[in-house]
Design a protein around this motif. Structure first.
Motif, PDB file in Angstrom:
ATOM      1  N   LEU A  69       0.822  -1.207   0.000  1.00 23.65           N
ATOM      2  CA  LEU A  69       0.000   0.000   0.000  1.00 23.65           C
ATOM      3  C   LEU A  69       0.860   1.263   0.000  1.00 23.65           C
ATOM      4  CD1 LEU A  69      -2.828  -1.046   2.465  1.00 23.65           C
ATOM      5  CD2 LEU A  69      -2.899  -0.974  -0.035  1.00 23.65           C
ATOM      6  N   ARG A  70       1.962   1.256   0.755  1.00 22.96           N
ATOM      7  CA  ARG A  70       2.874   2.410   0.764  1.00 22.96           C
ATOM      8  C   ARG A  70       3.459   2.655  -0.624  1.00 22.96           C
ATOM      9  NH1 ARG A  70       5.450   4.446   5.285  1.00 22.96           N
ATOM     10  NH2 ARG A  70       7.476   4.383   4.258  1.00 22.96           N
ATOM     11  N   LYS A  71       3.895   1.570  -1.285  1.00 23.70           N
ATOM     12  CA  LYS A  71       4.481   1.710  -2.620  1.00 23.70           C
ATOM     13  C   LYS A  71       3.432   2.182  -3.617  1.00 23.70           C
ATOM     14  CE  LYS A  71       8.146  -0.493  -4.052  1.00 23.70           C
ATOM     15  NZ  LYS A  71       9.208  -1.411  -4.401  1.00 23.70           N
ATOM     16  N   THR A  85       3.841   5.639  -5.613  1.00 21.79           N
ATOM     17  CA  THR A  85       3.886   5.570  -7.069  1.00 21.79           C
ATOM     18  C   THR A  85       2.779   6.415  -7.675  1.00 21.79           C
ATOM     19  OG1 THR A  85       4.828   3.362  -6.964  1.00 21.79           O
ATOM     20  CG2 THR A  85       3.806   3.997  -9.031  1.00 21.79           C
ATOM     21  N   HIS A  86       1.574   6.306  -7.128  1.00 18.44           N
ATOM     22  CA  HIS A  86       0.447   7.100  -7.629  1.00 18.44           C
ATOM     23  C   HIS A  86       0.730   8.595  -7.474  1.00 18.44           C
ATOM     24  CE1 HIS A  86      -3.626   8.296  -8.570  1.00 18.44           C
ATOM     25  NE2 HIS A  86      -3.566   9.075  -7.504  1.00 18.44           N
ATOM     26  N   ALA A 130      14.767   8.183   5.595  1.00 16.90           N
ATOM     27  CA  ALA A 130      15.953   8.983   5.915  1.00 16.90           C
ATOM     28  C   ALA A 130      16.772   9.268   4.666  1.00 16.90           C
ATOM     29  CB  ALA A 130      16.809   8.244   6.942  1.00 16.90           C
ATOM     30  N   ASP A 131      16.742   8.359   3.700  1.00 15.33           N
ATOM     31  CA  ASP A 131      17.569   8.456   2.497  1.00 15.33           C
ATOM     32  C   ASP A 131      16.678   8.595   1.267  1.00 15.33           C
ATOM     33  OD1 ASP A 131      19.322   8.070   0.352  1.00 15.33           O
ATOM     34  OD2 ASP A 131      20.390   6.428   1.324  1.00 15.33           O
ATOM     35  N   ILE A 132      16.925   9.607   0.450  1.00 12.85           N
ATOM     36  CA  ILE A 132      16.133   9.838  -0.765  1.00 12.85           C
ATOM     37  C   ILE A 132      16.222   8.646  -1.712  1.00 12.85           C
ATOM     38  CG2 ILE A 132      17.956  11.042  -2.046  1.00 12.85           C
ATOM     39  CD1 ILE A 132      14.225  11.933  -2.096  1.00 12.85           C
ATOM     40  N   ASN A 133      17.313   7.895  -1.664  1.00 11.53           N
ATOM     41  CA  ASN A 133      17.450   6.738  -2.551  1.00 11.53           C
ATOM     42  C   ASN A 133      16.425   5.650  -2.237  1.00 11.53           C
ATOM     43  OD1 ASN A 133      19.570   7.666  -4.230  1.00 11.53           O
ATOM     44  ND2 ASN A 133      20.981   7.357  -2.524  1.00 11.53           N
ATOM     45  N   THR A 134      16.001   5.559  -1.003  1.00 12.91           N
ATOM     46  CA  THR A 134      14.940   4.609  -0.649  1.00 12.91           C
ATOM     47  C   THR A 134      13.652   5.012  -1.342  1.00 12.91           C
ATOM     48  OG1 THR A 134      15.973   4.263   1.497  1.00 12.91           O
ATOM     49  CG2 THR A 134      13.668   3.562   1.263  1.00 12.91           C
ATOM     50  N   ASP A 180      11.686   3.684  -9.194  1.00 10.88           N
ATOM     51  CA  ASP A 180      12.501   2.878 -10.106  1.00 10.88           C
ATOM     52  C   ASP A 180      11.934   1.473 -10.255  1.00 10.88           C
ATOM     53  OD1 ASP A 180      14.174   5.026 -10.463  1.00 10.88           O
ATOM     54  OD2 ASP A 180      15.722   4.295  -9.095  1.00 10.88           O
ATOM     55  N   ASP A 181      11.392   0.899  -9.175  1.00 13.05           N
ATOM     56  CA  ASP A 181      10.795  -0.430  -9.250  1.00 13.05           C
ATOM     57  C   ASP A 181       9.652  -0.449 -10.254  1.00 13.05           C
ATOM     58  OD1 ASP A 181      12.521  -1.409  -7.355  1.00 13.05           O
ATOM     59  OD2 ASP A 181      11.035  -1.485  -5.737  1.00 13.05           O
TER      60      ASP A 181
END
Length: 72
Positions: free
Chosen positions: A20-22, A26-27, A46-50, A56-57
């Motif tokens: 649900l978070r993803k 994404t939406h 904490a990290d923008i890459n997360t 990206d997924d």
């Protein structure tokens, strides 16, 4: 939340809080033009890459799906 609630909406597998978070992120990114920094704050990363990995997924999935459609 689990398989039963997912199946009632036509989803064949368990639906997790992470799913649900993803989906939300994404939406917001693709359909509402929400920037990554705002999503990072909303999701508490904490990290923008997360946060970037969420987007990206989906992009990778879309590329794979497009290739499958072209081959089929």
């Amino acid at each position: 939340m689990g398989a039963e609630s997912g199946r009632s909406y036509g989803v064949a597998r368990d639906v997790t809080a992470h799913d649900l978070r993803k989906t939300f992120a994404t939406h917001q990114f693709y359909h509402c033009d929400t920037d990554l920094l705002r999503l990072q704050r909303w999701l508490g990363h904490a990290d923008i890459n997360t946060t970037r990995s969420y987007v990206d997924d989906l992009a990778g999935w879309q590329r794979r799906q497009t290739v499958r459609d072209m081959v089929a």
